[in-house]
Design an enzyme around this catalytic site. Sequence first.
Site, short mmCIF file in Angstrom:
data_model
loop_
_atom_site.label_atom_id
_atom_site.label_comp_id
_atom_site.label_asym_id
_atom_site.label_seq_id
_atom_site.Cartn_x
_atom_site.Cartn_y
_atom_site.Cartn_z
N HIS A 80 -15.88 37.58 -73.41
CA HIS A 80 -15.67 37.07 -74.76
C HIS A 80 -16.97 37.12 -75.57
O HIS A 80 -16.97 37.45 -76.76
CB HIS A 80 -15.18 35.61 -74.71
CG HIS A 80 -13.87 35.41 -74.03
ND1 HIS A 80 -13.77 34.88 -72.76
CD2 HIS A 80 -12.60 35.69 -74.43
CE1 HIS A 80 -12.50 34.81 -72.42
NE2 HIS A 80 -11.76 35.30 -73.40
N GLN B 279 3.31 32.74 -75.39
CA GLN B 279 3.14 33.99 -74.65
C GLN B 279 3.19 33.78 -73.15
O GLN B 279 3.02 34.73 -72.38
CB GLN B 279 1.84 34.68 -75.05
CG GLN B 279 0.56 33.97 -74.63
CD GLN B 279 -0.66 34.60 -75.27
OE1 GLN B 279 -0.86 34.51 -76.47
NE2 GLN B 279 -1.48 35.27 -74.46
#
Length: 300
Positions: A55, A79
């Site tokens: 990230h 999700q």
Amino acid sequence: MKLFVLFCTPKICITYFDMQVVNTKKALSDLLATARSMGKSVGLVPTMGALHEGHASLVRRCVAENDFTVVSDFVNPTQFNDKKDLADYPRSLEADCRLLESLGADVVFAPTVEEMYPTVDERVFSYPPTDEVMEGSFRPGHFNGVCQIVSKLFYAVEPNRAYFGEKDFQQVAVIKAMVKDLKLDVEICPCSIVREADGLALSSRNALLAPEERVAALGISKYLFESRDYMKTHSLAETKAFVIDNINKVEGLEVQYYEIVDGDSLVSLENWEDSESVVGCITVFCGKRPVRLIDNVRYK
């Protein structure tokens, strides 16, 4: 003196030295309006938190390429098709914010579920075959949830650019299809996989691995890398079998799927000559829980 956040509430905007942490779309909109009034370009890095160096690499690139960087930190429930997977997903907002402040992010958007889904999102996104194969086949509804939250973030931030890691290779393809479908004015910027020194692809889920499982997980990248040489003298079908068979021989690993696909359509290939862009995408269960790990390798 730097002020580090200990908690967030829906109506509080917390300052981390030069970085803001906001929990509402209204507070986010106000900050973005100020940035745009100064002519600043805006970059977005969508994340589900539990941040790692993968990230961080996205955020560094975003900061370098934009005047104003927004990072979302939100575990998106729509999700997940496995409630246990959602419950187990690591969360570390305080540590995430400290990292993001050090990387030069301007805003962390850390909303509640109620803020992002005040009502049930009934939108349906469909981009066959891209969202139907591999993850789409094994995780029904997953990509619909991805499109729901990413589109919400795009509407809230209206970024010039958005950054996604190529470890989630299929996700990047689906998001590109969604952007085209919705006619959104945002540049999608895929970023290379970041790996540990021993080859393991960085993932928030790695934190769920016991030490011996972490060692076993190295078999994934090991045989993906070896297959790049193996394919030079073997057929596509033989290479696929080489990867699956060898990973399954590692104690604690079980391949859910391994597909060698066209890098654009994600359609499975039968021969190396069938495409100029060939990528191998894999999902492996690791350990007793088990932890579901994904990775991919580019052949050409």
